[in-house]
Design an enzyme around this catalytic site. Structure first.
Site, PDB file in Angstrom:
ATOM      1  N   LYS A 149       0.824  -1.218   0.000  1.00 18.66           N
ATOM      2  CA  LYS A 149       0.000   0.000   0.000  1.00 18.66           C
ATOM      3  C   LYS A 149       0.851   1.260   0.000  1.00 18.66           C
ATOM      4  CE  LYS A 149      -2.465   0.517   3.688  1.00 18.66           C
ATOM      5  NZ  LYS A 149      -1.608   1.425   4.488  1.00 18.66           N
ATOM      6  N   ALA A 198      -3.195   0.913  12.974  1.00 20.51           N
ATOM      7  CA  ALA A 198      -4.637   0.936  12.727  1.00 20.51           C
ATOM      8  C   ALA A 198      -5.361  -0.245  13.352  1.00 20.51           C
ATOM      9  CB  ALA A 198      -4.914   0.960  11.229  1.00 20.51           C
ATOM     10  N   ARG A 242       2.513   8.105   7.315  1.00 22.25           N
ATOM     11  CA  ARG A 242       2.789   7.830   8.727  1.00 22.25           C
ATOM     12  C   ARG A 242       4.276   7.523   8.932  1.00 22.25           C
ATOM     13  NH1 ARG A 242      -0.382   2.945  10.392  1.00 22.25           N
ATOM     14  NH2 ARG A 242       0.257   2.263   8.309  1.00 22.25           N
ATOM     15  N   PHE A 297       2.595  -7.684  -9.358  1.00 26.56           N
ATOM     16  CA  PHE A 297       3.872  -8.342  -9.088  1.00 26.56           C
ATOM     17  C   PHE A 297       4.306  -9.115 -10.331  1.00 26.56           C
ATOM     18  CE2 PHE A 297       2.369  -7.281  -4.964  1.00 26.56           C
ATOM     19  CZ  PHE A 297       3.442  -7.298  -4.091  1.00 26.56           C
TER      20      PHE A 297
END
Length: 551
Positions: A67, A269, A90, A377
């Site tokens: 992600k 999270a 983050r 991928f």
């Protein structure tokens, strides 16, 4: 080449040059070396707020979804297309860096750099949070030792200690065993720093004054009369806040393609609210025409919490949501073993796609356009990518395969075009749970509309806590669900998109400074452990200071 080798081959631009690209003058940044800096707030003459793009994903699997890699590649692609874009990400925690999950700087040719610094000590924010949290713990125990004027009940102290590393040995501890001079003996424990309420407070504060107000509201425990005691009652809010005076400032770095990225705050999270700081996102929105940001883990966790916890404070709602999926992860959800994920299996892919469908539907409930990014991928076959594209297209949702790990921003040009188009579409944003909804209703709504479950069951302890919260008016605070990231249920082994299940809440934790209540479900832990083969075993540094093995 691996991630760190690619990173080390890149010549970084001076951070002053990156700052200048978004209109920051030298007096608006505080350099930490040559390639990273703090941003001085508030900004002078900020732009009108830009468009906001939230990137989330399906449930993570051992196969990896990438992600953060997609976030970085998308930002680079949008800049390549001439759209002034600033990333808001983050900060990594040392726990997963030294453990199993890895860092949070992307990968391949879609990275934020300097990745070694960001993944290790960076600008010291994690250390400041750890010190501030444990200073408060020390002040609490000192208050009890020195006479306990607040009549605190040592058995009802809810403020644990923290450490930013996975250390299962510290989950449950007993302190004060050194006799009369070493404090009052009591049971205690450690959480990981990213689960600290101070992390949430830092990430939700709008400025230093707001930070101090939130710190003073933090619940530290109860007295012998079972009345709540806060940091404000202890009169140490100022001392705790001053330890965070630099940590509250967002950090500026760059991507491999020398585009600006703001990295600040890092709550997990699965056990916290999973979003970078409000200040980081607001700053990115003010510096660019677009801000691309992420929420932790899947849409059922970070995505939901971004929408329902962060946006009311941010004052801005997403203009588009990107859900990241991979062929490998969906085959895993379709029953394929990890060792066989490189083998073509279109049938399993289609079966596992129910997980993606659930996350798309959950994000669409907020009234925001959704785009799916297929993080491709090398083992993915054309037939598999075509099948997944068809699954998403048949839902009426835009979809684009990406190859950002290998190609950087160029690998997300189609995704960037579709995301920009999505931000131009009309939206009708609404929170899942309106302000003032009671906790039980909130948990049930999230279980049914986000997870696809049927009901919520509270343990006897959680039921008692709910009654206590109602007494003090805490029962209508937003809820932050602490749940396994690996499944839509509270069972990490339940893959795909289960239905008619129960979410079991074992404990409720009031986070009055952050402004929400954490609901601990299943067996989720606030202090993880290290795996049998932690990543630390593969890391090294030579006599010249060159690091190897850091991904």
């Amino acid at each position: 080449m691996n991630d760190i080798e690619i990173s080390q081959q890149t010549t970084l631009e001076p951070i002053e040059k990156i700052a200048a690209k978004v209109g920051l003058t030298p007096d608006q940044i505080e350099p930490y070396g040559h390639t990273k800096a703090k941003i001085t707030l508030p900004l002078k003459n900020p732009k009108t707020s830009g468009k906001l793009v939230l990137v989330t994903s399906i449930n993570p699997t051992p196969a990896g979804e990438g992600k953060s890699t997609v976030v970085v590649g998308l930002g680079d692609a949008m800049n390549q297309a001439g759209h002034s874009t600033v990333l808001a990400l983050r900060e990594p925690s040392m726990g997963p860096v030294m453990g199993m999950k890895g860092g949070a700087t992307g990968g391949g040719y879609a990275q934020v750099v300097p990745m070694e610094d960001i993944n290790l000590h960076f600008t010291g924010d994690m250390h400041a949070l750890t010190e501030a949290h444990d200073t408060l713990a020390a002040l609490i125990d000192n208050h009890i030792h020195q006479g306990n004027a607040l009549n605190l009940d040592p058995r009802q102290i809810v403020w644990k200690r923290v450490l930013d590393i996975n250390d299962r040995e510290l989950r449950q501890t007993v302190i004060g065993l050194g006799g009369r001079t070493s404090g009052v003996p009591r049971q205690d424990g450690f959480d990981i720093t990213v689960a600290s309420e101070l992390m949430a407070v830092l990430c939700l504060s709008e400025d230093l004054s707001d930070l101090k107000e939130r710190v003073n509201r933090i619940l530290i425990g109860y007295n012998y009369d079972r009345e709540p005691v806060t940091v404000g009652d202890l009169k140490v809010g100022g001392a705790i806040t001053l330890l965070l005076k630099d940590a509250i400032k967002p950090n500026l770095v760059q991507t491999l393609e020398h585009n600006p990225a703001i990295i600040h705050g890092g709550p997990f999270a699965n056990i916290a609210h999973g979003c970078n700081s409000v200040l980081a996102t607001q700053t990115a929105l003010q510096l660019g025409d677009y801000c691309v940001t992420e929420a932790g883990f899947g849409a059922d966790l970070g995505g939901e919490k971004f929408m329902d916890i962060k946006t009311p404070v941010l004052g801005k709602t997403p203009d588009a949501v990107v859900v990241v999926a991979t062929v490998r992860a969906l085959k895993y959800n379709g029953g394929v073993k990890r060792a066989d994920l490189t083998n073509e299996n279109v049938a399993a892919l289609k079966q596992g796609s129910v997980n993606l469908k659930r996350h798309i539907a959950s994000m669409q409930q907020y009234g925001v356009p959704v785009v799916v990014a297929i993080n491709r991928f090398t083992s993915d076959t054309d037939a598999e990518v075509a099948a997944l594209t068809k699954v998403v297209t048949e839902l009426g949702v835009a979809v684009a395969p990406t190859t950002v790990w290998a190609d950087g921003g160029a690998g997300a040009s189609d995704l960037a075009a579709k995301v920009v188009a999505a931000t131009q579409q009309p939206k009708d944003f609404h929170r899942l749970n309106p302000a003032g909804t009671d906790l039980m209703t909130q948990m049930t709504t999230i279980t049914q509309k986000i997870y696809g479950g049927a009901r919520v069951e509270l343990s006897a302890k959680a039921q008692r806590q709910l009654k206590t919260f109602a007494k003090y008016g805490w029962d209508k605070l937003p809820v932050c669900m602490a749940k396994t990231q690996y499944s839509l249920t509270d069972d990490p082994h339940a893959l795909g998109a289960p239905s008619d299940f129960t979410i079991n809440v074992r404990e409720l934790s009031p986070r009055l400074g952050a402004g929400f209540v954490v609901a601990l479900t299943g067996n989720v832990l606030t202090m993880p452990g290290l795996p049998k083969h932690p990543a630390a075993l593969d890391m090294d540094i030579d006599a010249d200071g060159k690091i190897t093995g850091l991904f």
